[in-house]
Scaffold this active site. Structure first.
Site, PDB file in Angstrom:
ATOM      1  N   ALA A  47       0.815  -1.216  -0.092  1.00 53.96           N
ATOM      2  CA  ALA A  47      -0.072   0.104  -0.068  1.00 53.96           C
ATOM      3  C   ALA A  47       0.869   1.244  -0.083  1.00 53.96           C
ATOM      4  O   ALA A  47       0.810   2.078  -0.784  1.00 53.96           O
ATOM      5  CB  ALA A  47      -0.849  -0.149   1.126  1.00 53.96           C
ATOM      6  N   GLN A 195       4.084 -13.337  -2.109  1.00 59.18           N
ATOM      7  CA  GLN A 195       4.899 -12.271  -1.577  1.00 59.18           C
ATOM      8  C   GLN A 195       5.849 -12.517  -0.301  1.00 59.18           C
ATOM      9  O   GLN A 195       6.751 -12.193  -0.140  1.00 59.18           O
ATOM     10  CB  GLN A 195       4.022 -11.017  -1.214  1.00 59.18           C
ATOM     11  CG  GLN A 195       3.290 -10.503  -2.328  1.00 59.18           C
ATOM     12  CD  GLN A 195       1.865 -11.121  -2.688  1.00 59.18           C
ATOM     13  OE1 GLN A 195       1.700 -12.163  -2.455  1.00 59.18           O
ATOM     14  NE2 GLN A 195       0.986 -10.303  -3.313  1.00 59.18           N
ATOM     15  N   ASP A 236      -3.984  -2.603   3.890  1.00 58.70           N
ATOM     16  CA  ASP A 236      -4.083  -1.820   2.632  1.00 58.70           C
ATOM     17  C   ASP A 236      -5.138  -0.574   3.020  1.00 58.70           C
ATOM     18  O   ASP A 236      -5.221   0.404   2.275  1.00 58.70           O
ATOM     19  CB  ASP A 236      -4.543  -2.664   1.502  1.00 58.70           C
ATOM     20  CG  ASP A 236      -3.570  -3.337   0.762  1.00 58.70           C
ATOM     21  OD1 ASP A 236      -2.801  -4.346   1.319  1.00 58.70           O
ATOM     22  OD2 ASP A 236      -2.873  -2.996  -0.209  1.00 58.70           O
ATOM     23  N   ASN A 246      -6.467  -6.397   4.314  1.00 64.67           N
ATOM     24  CA  ASN A 246      -5.038  -6.924   4.053  1.00 64.67           C
ATOM     25  C   ASN A 246      -5.020  -8.102   3.163  1.00 64.67           C
ATOM     26  O   ASN A 246      -6.064  -8.528   2.751  1.00 64.67           O
ATOM     27  CB  ASN A 246      -4.455  -6.950   5.274  1.00 64.67           C
ATOM     28  CG  ASN A 246      -2.775  -7.194   5.178  1.00 64.67           C
ATOM     29  OD1 ASN A 246      -2.157  -6.445   4.340  1.00 64.67           O
ATOM     30  ND2 ASN A 246      -2.280  -8.321   5.655  1.00 64.67           N
ATOM     31  N   LYS A 247      -3.814  -8.634   2.696  1.00 67.43           N
ATOM     32  CA  LYS A 247      -3.838  -9.760   1.806  1.00 67.43           C
ATOM     33  C   LYS A 247      -4.714 -11.056   2.174  1.00 67.43           C
ATOM     34  O   LYS A 247      -4.679 -11.191   3.409  1.00 67.43           O
ATOM     35  CB  LYS A 247      -2.314 -10.094   1.846  1.00 67.43           C
ATOM     36  CG  LYS A 247      -2.034 -11.158   1.002  1.00 67.43           C
ATOM     37  CD  LYS A 247      -2.296 -11.182  -0.370  1.00 67.43           C
ATOM     38  CE  LYS A 247      -1.809  -9.693  -1.101  1.00 67.43           C
ATOM     39  NZ  LYS A 247      -2.647  -9.517  -2.400  1.00 67.43           N
TER      40      LYS A 247
HETATM   41  O1  MRU Z   1      -1.245  -7.366  -3.423  1.00 66.13           O
HETATM   42  P1  MRU Z   1      -0.110  -6.626  -2.520  1.00 66.13           P
HETATM   43  O2  MRU Z   1       1.304  -7.305  -2.635  1.00 66.13           O
HETATM   44  O3  MRU Z   1       0.131  -5.333  -2.885  1.00 66.13           O
HETATM   45  O4  MRU Z   1      -0.481  -6.873  -0.918  1.00 66.13           O
HETATM   46  C1  MRU Z   1       0.318  -6.049  -0.097  1.00 66.13           C
HETATM   47  C2  MRU Z   1      -0.114  -6.250   1.313  1.00 66.13           C
HETATM   48  O5  MRU Z   1      -1.230  -6.992   1.570  1.00 66.13           O
HETATM   49  C3  MRU Z   1       0.593  -5.840   2.530  1.00 66.13           C
HETATM   50  O6  MRU Z   1       0.318  -6.283   3.677  1.00 66.13           O
HETATM   51  C4  MRU Z   1      -0.196  -4.292   2.754  1.00 66.13           C
HETATM   52  O7  MRU Z   1      -0.116  -3.559   1.372  1.00 66.13           O
HETATM   53  C5  MRU Z   1       0.740  -3.289   3.556  1.00 66.13           C
HETATM   54  S1  MRU Z   1       2.378  -2.869   3.177  1.00 66.13           S
HETATM   55  C6  MRU Z   1       2.877  -1.972   4.281  1.00 66.13           C
END
Ligand code: MRU
Length: 353
Positions: A47, A195, A236, A246-247
């Site tokens: 994010a 990730q 996010d 979040n993810k």
């Molecule tokens: O799909 P992504 O890789 O952008 O997802 C990211 C996440 O879910 C992170 O945990 C979130 O963006 C926080 S990053 C500090």
């Protein structure tokens, strides 16, 4: 320090995360469309990082503009801002960054076009620099919850790669280690895009943090054995009632943590808190291509024609969250509303470890 993005020689330089950990390579964006594409295709993700990228994308486009006046300048930037906003819907950081640029331009509308161009670059760079400082502050508050010898589970990547640097969920771990505590990390692999396996392990190993990789479905069994002391994840978008997007898979981790008496923390810079939404039900959840699920690293693993659901994020209700760690301190999720609406001094609501 790992730099996911920087402004260099009037270009936006992005570390291509889709190639990690096998290859460390950079994309030199000379056009805002390249930046938007990098965000959409997860070459840059996380994010805070995509908020920074969107701001740099707008600043990049502005540099080449020839506009007679402020109105013409804004008319040319409008579609670029809209493109950035359309890249990924769940993280609120892109909207936050775009609002910040629009306010800056409005406040300086009489300064002349060349001055506005410079201001945009300075602001995008300031967003990046502030993000690093914010993460360090999150680290200082969050480290209080990590005891010497603790094992921390994290999901997805909310580390340096996902931010301007230092990370949000990783910051408390790094600060705890700087304080001399021994800390181990367990990283969920984080299907479908991995990730955790590709990025979190890689960056923690670069920083000398002991890290163990697990499949997503191992977290419950490890918690049951007492092998995990606490969870820290990123977000996010966090909303007024303390619900957190979040993810995908974060919700499962939070429920497992509650079942097993493991504290569950969310590291959330204020740039990812959306005070305009009252509950997690209102957060737009991005759906991504089926190929991310049917394929692993380009290799098909599921039969042709199978139906797929690929929600990139889920919502964890506030009741599963022990505390939300921000740059202003750690708070009970239900106290976020008080902070925003009543202007309460953060020190009155701050949680102690
Ligand atoms: O799909 P992504 O890789 O952008 O997802 C990211 C996440 O879910 C992170 O945990 C979130 O963006 C926080 S990053 C500090």
């Amino acid at each position: 320090m790992i730099k996911s993005i920087e402004w260099a020689d009037d270009r936006v330089r992005i570390l291509d995360q889709s190639r990690l950990p096998h290859e460390v390579s950079y994309i030199e964006c000379t056009d805002y469309r390249m930046v938007a594409d990098a965000i959409k295709t997860l070459k840059i993700r996380g994010a805070p990082a995509i908020g920074i990228a969107a701001a740099m994308g707008v600043a990049l486009h502005a540099q080449g503009l020839k506009a007679a006046d402020y109105e013409e300048f804004m008319a040319s930037l409008g579609p670029v801002i809209d493109t950035m906003l359309s890249t990924r819907p769940t993280a609120v950081n892109i909207r936050w960054a775009m609002e910040r640029l629009k306010t800056l331009l409005d406040e300086n509308r009489h300064e002349g076009i060349e001055a506005l161009k410079r201001l945009l670059v300075d602001e995008a760079e300031a967003i990046l620099a502030e993000d690093i400082a914010v993460n360090r502050a999150i680290g200082t508050w969050g480290a209080e919850f990590i005891r010497d010898g603790a094992t921390v589970l994290t999901h997805c990547n909310a580390g340096a790669l996902a931010t301007g640097g230092y990370g949000t969920a990783t910051a408390p771990i790094l600060v705890a280690m700087e304080q001399g505590k021994e800390v181990r990390v367990i990283a969920d692999e984080t299907r479908p895009v991995l990730q955790g396996a590709r990025l979190t392990t890689w960056e923690l190993m670069q920083s000398g943090v002991p890290v163990t990789l697990i499949t997503d479905n191992s977290a419950g069994a490890l918690m049951r054995k007492g092998a995990i002391d606490l969870c820290i994840v990123g977000t996010d978008r966090t909303v007024r009632n303390g619900d957190v997007a979040n993810k995908i898979g974060t919700y499962s981790v939070a429920v497992l943590a509650r079942e097993n008496g493991v504290p569950f923390y969310v590291a959330a810079p204020f740039s990812s808190i959306d005070f305009t939404l009252s509950s997690g039900e209102e957060i737009p959840i991005e759906e991504r291509p089926a190929e991310e699920v049917t394929h692993v690293c380009g290799c098909r693993i599921a039969p042709e024609g199978v139906g797929v659901v690929n929600m990139a994020f889920d919502v964890t209700p506030a009741r599963y969250i022990t505390a939300i760690i921000t740059e202003k301190g750690a708070f009970r999720p239900e106290d976020l509303k008080k902070l925003a609406e009543t202007g309460t001094d953060p020190s009155e609501l701050r949680l102690k470890s």
